[in-house]
Design a protein around this motif. Structure first.
Motif, short mmCIF file in Angstrom:
data_model
loop_
_atom_site.label_atom_id
_atom_site.label_comp_id
_atom_site.label_asym_id
_atom_site.label_seq_id
_atom_site.Cartn_x
_atom_site.Cartn_y
_atom_site.Cartn_z
N MET A 1 0.83 -1.19 0.00
CA MET A 1 0.00 0.00 0.00
C MET A 1 0.87 1.25 0.00
O MET A 1 0.57 2.21 -0.69
CB MET A 1 -0.92 -0.05 1.22
CG MET A 1 -1.89 1.06 1.27
SD MET A 1 -3.06 0.90 -0.08
CE MET A 1 -4.26 2.05 0.38
N ARG A 2 1.95 1.22 0.79
CA ARG A 2 2.85 2.37 0.87
C ARG A 2 3.54 2.62 -0.48
O ARG A 2 3.74 3.76 -0.88
CB ARG A 2 3.87 2.14 1.96
CG ARG A 2 4.87 3.26 2.06
CD ARG A 2 5.82 3.04 3.18
NE ARG A 2 5.26 3.73 4.34
CZ ARG A 2 5.71 3.59 5.56
NH1 ARG A 2 6.69 2.78 5.82
NH2 ARG A 2 5.17 4.26 6.54
N LEU A 3 3.90 1.53 -1.18
CA LEU A 3 4.54 1.66 -2.48
C LEU A 3 3.60 2.30 -3.50
O LEU A 3 4.00 3.17 -4.27
CB LEU A 3 5.00 0.28 -2.98
CG LEU A 3 5.69 0.26 -4.32
CD1 LEU A 3 7.02 1.00 -4.25
CD2 LEU A 3 5.93 -1.17 -4.76
N LEU A 4 2.34 1.90 -3.49
CA LEU A 4 1.35 2.48 -4.40
C LEU A 4 1.13 3.96 -4.10
O LEU A 4 1.07 4.79 -5.03
CB LEU A 4 0.04 1.71 -4.29
CG LEU A 4 -1.08 2.18 -5.22
CD1 LEU A 4 -0.69 2.00 -6.66
CD2 LEU A 4 -2.36 1.45 -4.89
#
Length: 116
Positions: A1-4
């Motif tokens: 989620m953080r990467l997105l």
């Protein structure tokens, strides 16, 4: 989620840089996200090899040649993606500098939220 989330924020920053710099243009937000993704991949795979190969000239210029390497990475992404246009080396270097400044500010906000 953080990467997105990071990818979407960097896509917004790419779009913002293209709006600010007249020598850089982009065909929409989706292409800006693709530029952010490709720029991250190029910086992860190609930039370290290029930096190692040009280490003597980087040392002689006291690190200023890294600006040229960053511009080359932007031009490589320009070559790879049809919806992203850079008018030359100078604009690619300016784009890399502005992106670095924007990422510095965004990084400051994310670090402050992590500390809380």
């Amino acid at each position: 989620m953080r990467l997105l989330l990071s990818l979407l924020i960097n896509g917004f920053l790419v779009y913002l840089c293209a709006e600010i710099l007249s020598g850089v243009s982009i065909d929409g937000y989706l292409n800006a996200v693709l530029v952010a993704l490709l720029l991250g991949m190029v910086n992860f795979f190609v930039r370290p090899v290029l930096t190692l190969l040009t280490l003597p000239i980087t040392i002689l210029t006291l690190g200023l040649f890294l600006l040229v390497i960053n511009g080359a990475m932007v031009l490589l992404v320009d070559w790879m993606l049809d919806g992203f246009y850079v008018d030359g080396w100078i604009w690619a270097i300016f784009f890399a500098i502005v992106m670095a400044i924007f990422n510095l500010f965004v990084g400051q906000f994310t670090v402050q939220e992590k500390e809380k």
